[in-house]
Design an enzyme around this catalytic site. Structure first.
Site: not given
Ligand code: F6P
Length: 365
Positions: A137, A115, A141, A283, A183, A10, A82, A139
């Site tokens: 990130t 991560d 984390d 977002h 998260r 992200g 695919r 986050d």
């Protein structure tokens, strides 16, 4: 020397500042720089590899997003391919990636990611690719670094939203539940919630008790405070319960968490009789200009990543260990995910600045 830069997972405010600093630091040493577009896809023929010059990084340090684009579905060790019938099969394309990097004359890779992307970077390093990581990130984390860039901007965005919610919640005597990202980590909720003086903060690290949450709201009601702001991290869950997940993940993508804000608003309204609304900040937290703090940290990380390459610190990531930026082995940083420590002073302060100590989970009175 020819290095490459990729941004994976992200996006986070500050990515462009890292790219800019890394490119300028490398060019200053007389090196060549390539940008791999869309995570690792550019090295697997699914996107481009482009040269990065001084002109390409001019005026981008303050911009959100990433000029190299990104994806959270491009793990080369389990790449979604695919099939003729339209379904997807995960295929290990890591050998192909390393071969392509070699053919492009890439001597070292700066992998900017969270991560997931750092784990891939470590695996590629184990297979012989010379990699240096940069932790990213919103986050916050990732262990081994005091903070990741992007986090400060996300907290500032959440805080601005909280300030705005206060006035409308108070005008209408409502409870407003705001769900923030993170998260499995509660850093964004905790930091923005405490700074924004909200009334209830719910984080994954401290499972909550709905009775206590409602009790806190009704206690304020009895004291003539008829509105409440609840900040809930998307991964928060009740004691003994599971986190709330969203159904629509795409092939190769991690399970998405979220939906807890809406669920809580319904439950709180049912139990307290107070009018509740919910908001998913989503977002918005990933977009916009990085704060000064994130811009500086990202710029320092970009410069330090190039120094780490110069020093041959393969398999390391740059990390903030105040006051310095230091290289730490990626594997060491990934051993334990970073989570909110329930004994941290921020948690203790959140409890102590709350009349009945019900702001954060409720079991500790
Ligand atoms: O890891 C960053 C993050 O923003 C999380 O906080 C959130 O759960 C997730 O990414 C959302 O990812 P996506 O881009 O797939 O919606």
């Amino acid at each position: 020397m020819r290095i490459a830069i990729s941004t994976g997972g992200g996006d986070a405010p500050g990515l462009n500042a890292v790219i800019r600093a890394a490119v300028l630091s490398a060019l200053d040493r007389g090196w060549h720089v390539l940008g791999i577009r869309k995570g690792y896809a550019g090295l697997l023929g699914d996107d481009d590899v482009v040269p990065l010059t001084r002109d390409d990084v001019r005026g981008i340090g303050h911009l959100g997003g990433t000029i190299l684009r990104t994806t959270n579905r491009g793990n080369p060790f389990s790449y979604p391919v695919r099939q003729p019938d339209g379904s997807f099969r995960e295929v290990d394309r890591s050998d192909e990636l390393i071969e392509n990097a070699r053919n492009l004359g890439i001597n070292a890779l700066i992998a900017i990611g969270g991560d997931g992307s750092l784990r891939i970077a470590h695996q590629l390093h184990e297979k012989g690719l010379r990699v240096v990581g940069v932790p990213k990130t919103i986050d916050n984390d990732v262990s081994g670094t005091i903070t990741t860039f992007g986090f400060d901007t996300a907290v500032a965005t959440a805080l601005e939203a909280i300030d705005k919610l206060h006035t409308t919640a108070e005008s209408h005597d409502r409870v407003i539940v705001m769900e923030v990202m993170g998260r499995h980590a509660g850093f964004i909720a905790l930091h923005s919630g405490l700074a924004g003086a909200v009334h209830v903060i719910l984080i994954p690290e401290i499972p909550y008790d709905l009775d206590k949450v409602c009790e806190a709201i009704m206690d304020r009601e009895r004291r003539g405070r008829h509105f409440d702001i609840v900040v809930v991290a998307e991964g928060a869950h009740p004691r003994g319960g599971a986190e709330s997940v969203l159904g629509e993940s795409l092939p190769g993508q991690e399970r998405r968490v979220g939906g807890i804000g809406q669920r809580l608003a319904v439950q709180i309204q049912e139990r307290t009789g107070k009018e509740c609304r919910s908001l998913v900040l989503g977002h918005l937290q990933r977009g916009g200009m990085p704060t000064g703090y994130d811009r500086l940290l990202a710029t320092r990380f970009g410069g330090a990543a190039v120094e780490a390459i110069e020093q041959g610190k393969w398999g390391h990531m740059v990390a903030l260990q105040s006051p310095h930026i230091v290289p730490v082995p990626i594997l060491e940083a990934l051993r334990e995910p970073k989570r909110v420590d329930p004994n941290h002073d921020i948690v203790r302060t959140a409890r102590r600045t709350d009349r009945k100590s019900t702001r954060l989970n409720s079991s500790h009175t």
